[in-house]
Design a protein around this motif. Sequence first.
Motif, mmCIF file in Angstrom:
data_model
loop_
_atom_site.group_PDB
_atom_site.id
_atom_site.type_symbol
_atom_site.label_atom_id
_atom_site.label_comp_id
_atom_site.label_asym_id
_atom_site.label_seq_id
_atom_site.Cartn_x
_atom_site.Cartn_y
_atom_site.Cartn_z
ATOM 1 N N UNK A 5 43.942 27.582 48.958
ATOM 2 C CA UNK A 5 42.688 28.318 48.946
ATOM 3 C C UNK A 5 42.710 29.375 47.852
ATOM 4 N N UNK A 6 41.543 29.872 47.502
ATOM 5 C CA UNK A 6 41.468 31.014 46.608
ATOM 6 C C UNK A 6 42.213 32.190 47.236
ATOM 7 N N UNK A 7 42.844 32.986 46.404
ATOM 8 C CA UNK A 7 43.539 34.166 46.916
ATOM 9 C C UNK A 7 42.554 35.268 47.279
ATOM 10 N N UNK A 8 41.410 35.250 46.603
ATOM 11 C CA UNK A 8 40.418 36.297 46.823
ATOM 12 C C UNK A 8 39.019 35.742 46.586
ATOM 13 N N UNK A 9 38.047 36.340 47.254
ATOM 14 C CA UNK A 9 36.644 35.993 47.029
ATOM 15 C C UNK A 9 36.035 36.870 45.929
ATOM 16 N N UNK A 10 36.853 37.288 44.957
ATOM 17 C CA UNK A 10 36.396 38.198 43.908
ATOM 18 C C UNK A 10 35.270 37.620 43.058
ATOM 19 N N UNK A 43 32.496 39.578 51.036
ATOM 20 C CA UNK A 43 33.154 40.868 50.822
ATOM 21 C C UNK A 43 34.337 41.041 51.767
ATOM 22 N N UNK A 44 34.355 40.251 52.849
ATOM 23 C CA UNK A 44 35.381 40.389 53.882
ATOM 24 C C UNK A 44 36.433 39.287 53.783
ATOM 25 N N UNK A 45 37.636 39.607 54.210
ATOM 26 C CA UNK A 45 38.719 38.623 54.238
ATOM 27 C C UNK A 45 38.438 37.584 55.312
ATOM 28 N N UNK A 46 39.022 36.397 55.119
ATOM 29 C CA UNK A 46 38.740 35.297 56.045
ATOM 30 C C UNK A 46 39.960 34.390 56.164
ATOM 31 N N UNK A 55 41.601 37.064 50.648
ATOM 32 C CA UNK A 55 41.208 38.469 50.582
ATOM 33 C C UNK A 55 39.724 38.604 50.259
ATOM 34 N N UNK A 56 39.049 39.518 50.948
ATOM 35 C CA UNK A 56 37.637 39.763 50.697
ATOM 36 C C UNK A 56 37.383 40.252 49.287
ATOM 37 N N UNK A 57 36.225 39.913 48.753
ATOM 38 C CA UNK A 57 35.905 40.270 47.374
ATOM 39 C C UNK A 57 35.329 41.658 47.201
ATOM 40 N N UNK A 58 35.045 42.347 48.314
ATOM 41 C CA UNK A 58 34.497 43.695 48.218
ATOM 42 C C UNK A 58 32.996 43.697 48.002
ATOM 43 N N UNK A 242 44.399 33.515 38.234
ATOM 44 C CA UNK A 242 45.252 34.335 37.392
ATOM 45 C C UNK A 242 44.603 35.675 37.095
ATOM 46 N N UNK A 243 43.323 35.649 36.746
ATOM 47 C CA UNK A 243 42.614 36.887 36.432
ATOM 48 C C UNK A 243 42.572 37.803 37.645
ATOM 49 N N UNK A 244 42.251 37.229 38.811
ATOM 50 C CA UNK A 244 42.195 38.028 40.037
ATOM 51 C C UNK A 244 43.558 38.632 40.343
ATOM 52 N N UNK A 245 44.619 37.844 40.137
ATOM 53 C CA UNK A 245 45.973 38.313 40.411
ATOM 54 C C UNK A 245 46.340 39.471 39.497
ATOM 55 N N UNK A 246 45.976 39.357 38.216
ATOM 56 C CA UNK A 246 46.275 40.418 37.256
ATOM 57 C C UNK A 246 45.546 41.700 37.634
ATOM 58 N N UNK A 247 44.259 41.558 38.000
ATOM 59 C CA UNK A 247 43.460 42.729 38.370
ATOM 60 C C UNK A 247 44.036 43.408 39.603
ATOM 61 N N UNK A 248 44.376 42.601 40.619
ATOM 62 C CA UNK A 248 44.911 43.157 41.861
ATOM 63 C C UNK A 248 46.251 43.845 41.612
ATOM 64 N N UNK A 249 47.146 43.174 40.879
ATOM 65 C CA UNK A 249 48.466 43.742 40.620
ATOM 66 C C UNK A 249 48.386 44.993 39.763
#
Length: 254
Positions: A5-10, A43-46, A55-58, A242-249
Amino acid sequence: MANWNLKSFDDIYSSIAESAYKDRPNSFPKLFNKNKSTEIDYSKSKKDNEGQITKGGGTDLPNGGKVYLQPDSKKLLEDEETGYNAYYVTDTETINANTHQTYFAIRGSDGFGINLPQIKKGNFKEFNYQDWINNDAAFALTDAIVPQAKYATKGMKEKITELEEKAAPNAKMDVTAHSLGTMVSVQGLAGLSESELNHVGKAVLFDGPDTTASLKKAGYSDEKLKLLDKKLFIMSILLIQLVCSIVINHGINN
């Protein structure tokens, strides 16, 4: 879609494209209600069926991450024979003068459905030949317009007509899909008139092949190809991850 699954709904587009599949967080097939719209909040985690959390996208997402999965009252978003499945989501609970953004999501290839013991007995009932043979293989081997495409065109036309009749004058329909769904999306869009394409904001497509040869083979003009090219954004789910991971980290480390 790959077996993760996607790591985040960003990203709203990859989130909606993923939701078109079965057994995913916020799975449209599971949440679909034939009688009324269903609110989905990215926006919410699922959790998925196996407890994996996305992780929710906010609330910085469009419309705060909320979309509404609409019913398919005219039965134009599925076709059992070809394996076609699409979903229509909007930024309002019902389509009305306050509706500004909608999304047309087409499901990609479902699993093979190969059950070797059953196949040995001559039972091919579970084998997903609609997606993998009739559509994927036909495109890969012959640059064909896939069988699902005409149903996509029909569904898109209906939703655009609905926007013209009910929504805000500047309301747009974006298209998003993954894998086989990208081919169906582009070929489906090719069947729209120039006026209808004006209602399409953009098509954000993930992990799909170049469909140009199939469109040329089908006789679409260079002018139509240019119109489509202005709408298309081809991306990779892996790139989004990858982009989401970089932003989160980066946020965690700073």
